[in-house]
Design a protein around this motif. Sequence first.
Motif, PDB file in Angstrom:
ATOM      1  N   UNK A  16      -3.652 -16.635  44.429  1.00 56.87           N
ATOM      2  CA  UNK A  16      -4.735 -17.074  44.103  1.00 56.87           C
ATOM      3  C   UNK A  16      -4.598 -18.548  43.623  1.00 56.87           C
ATOM      4  N   UNK A  17      -3.551 -18.692  42.910  1.00 58.61           N
ATOM      5  CA  UNK A  17      -3.323 -20.131  42.452  1.00 58.61           C
ATOM      6  C   UNK A  17      -2.679 -21.065  43.536  1.00 58.61           C
ATOM      7  N   UNK A  18      -2.428 -20.640  44.792  1.00 58.31           N
ATOM      8  CA  UNK A  18      -1.718 -21.136  45.789  1.00 58.31           C
ATOM      9  C   UNK A  18      -0.252 -21.317  45.621  1.00 58.31           C
ATOM     10  N   UNK A  19       0.552 -20.580  44.937  1.00 62.37           N
ATOM     11  CA  UNK A  19       1.779 -20.265  44.958  1.00 62.37           C
ATOM     12  C   UNK A  19       2.363 -19.335  45.900  1.00 62.37           C
ATOM     13  N   UNK A  20       3.420 -19.773  46.740  1.00 58.76           N
ATOM     14  CA  UNK A  20       3.891 -19.208  47.720  1.00 58.76           C
ATOM     15  C   UNK A  20       5.136 -18.233  47.083  1.00 58.76           C
ATOM     16  N   UNK A  21       5.290 -17.043  47.482  1.00 64.16           N
ATOM     17  CA  UNK A  21       6.482 -16.458  47.259  1.00 64.16           C
ATOM     18  C   UNK A  21       7.115 -15.637  48.695  1.00 64.16           C
ATOM     19  N   UNK A  22       8.251 -15.565  48.952  1.00 64.55           N
ATOM     20  CA  UNK A  22       8.880 -14.762  49.778  1.00 64.55           C
ATOM     21  C   UNK A  22       8.996 -13.266  49.677  1.00 64.55           C
ATOM     22  N   UNK A  23       8.786 -12.274  50.309  1.00 67.71           N
ATOM     23  CA  UNK A  23       8.832 -10.907  49.889  1.00 67.71           C
ATOM     24  C   UNK A  23       9.331 -10.167  51.124  1.00 67.71           C
ATOM     25  N   UNK A  24       9.893  -8.997  50.998  1.00 60.08           N
ATOM     26  CA  UNK A  24      10.169  -7.965  52.153  1.00 60.08           C
ATOM     27  C   UNK A  24       9.091  -6.922  51.623  1.00 60.08           C
ATOM     28  N   UNK A  25       8.492  -6.497  52.922  1.00 56.46           N
ATOM     29  CA  UNK A  25       7.488  -5.556  52.639  1.00 56.46           C
ATOM     30  C   UNK A  25       8.167  -4.229  53.480  1.00 56.46           C
ATOM     31  N   UNK A  26       8.065  -3.049  52.619  1.00 57.00           N
ATOM     32  CA  UNK A  26       8.742  -1.937  53.346  1.00 57.00           C
ATOM     33  C   UNK A  26       7.339  -0.799  53.463  1.00 57.00           C
ATOM     34  N   UNK A  27       7.241   0.098  54.398  1.00 53.08           N
ATOM     35  CA  UNK A  27       6.430   0.828  54.634  1.00 53.08           C
ATOM     36  C   UNK A  27       6.632   2.006  55.547  1.00 53.08           C
ATOM     37  N   UNK A  28       5.592   3.012  55.158  1.00 51.20           N
ATOM     38  CA  UNK A  28       5.856   4.372  56.062  1.00 51.20           C
ATOM     39  C   UNK A  28       4.592   4.985  56.097  1.00 51.20           C
TER      40      UNK A  28
END
Length: 348
Positions: free
Chosen positions: A226-238
């Motif tokens: 919401x504060x316009x900060x960008x982060x890189x993530x890995x999304x895992x799911x099933x």
Amino acid sequence: MQDWDAIQVLSQLAITSEYFLQVTLNKSGKVLSSDSGLGPVPSLFDSKEKPIEFSDCFLASDWSKYENQRIKAWKSSHQSFMVDLQKINHPEESTTLTKWEFFFISEDYGTCLGIGHPVEPMRPYNLGLGEFIDGTTANNEIVDSLLENKLLGFWDFAPEERQDYISTGLAHMLGYTPEEIGKEGKISWQKHIHPEDYQGLLKDLANHFKTTGSIPFRREFRIISKGNQTAWVIGFGKTTKWNENGLPSRVQGLLIDITEKKKQEIWMREHHYFLRDLAFQQSHSLRARVANILGILEILDTEHQTTESRKLLDIIRKETQLLDQSLKKSIKESVLQNESWERGIKPS
């Protein structure tokens, strides 16, 4: 109190894992529950109701260390605390150093659920990960990240109702206050996906559905708080639930922070290109000077030379030609190495 859904997932991870350990302790040090890796193995003569104490699982001298960390976290209004404990191995009575994170699960901050693992350089990856991911590669990445404390939180998506939920920890990371979390209830993490990464994520999720879950969902992407900060993530799911028509009705997963890893990759890529261009320019500059030397030697060949000077010129010519060959070989190998390296750093 803690986000209980997230703690339950971690707790289930410990139960199904051959590596992680789990224990629940009350205020006096009595073990309320634990996995089979903790405590003595009861004999036929032991009562089934025989209680297990802290000192049955860990060195008794570690109790003060555990208590100090618990009280310190409680007074600081922290929801969990970390502590290293010497686990007793039964029946040989040897000990193993283990690292733990304990979560408060009672209102009086006395009962704590702990998730731990041995402190050792080897990383055993043959783990059960509950309802999340099957497959060795994904397990490796998840375990590495969990042990490095990069887990951001959990998500739960119901495609049929087009509703998704996120854990409190993930909501905090995205910039939501406790008041907003309590007021809004259901918070969508999908609206925080970077617009440039959204279509690629949908494509991977569609492949997961198309293969009836045989291809796990895994995607690197950016999220914006919401504060316009960008982060890189890995999304895992099933997909953990399918309807009668074979369509997904519930998808669960987790997000892991890889921002620092991405920063290093970008730096390495830029540094590599700089060094590649520098090496290219210097190599070709050297070859140009070698060509000048060979040209001068050809001019000297047309002039009268003594026997000694002729020998010296031949030596200079031979060494200069060898240098030119070495430079050409070095440039060729550098080009091939760069092509190979660049293939390895292409964005996923």
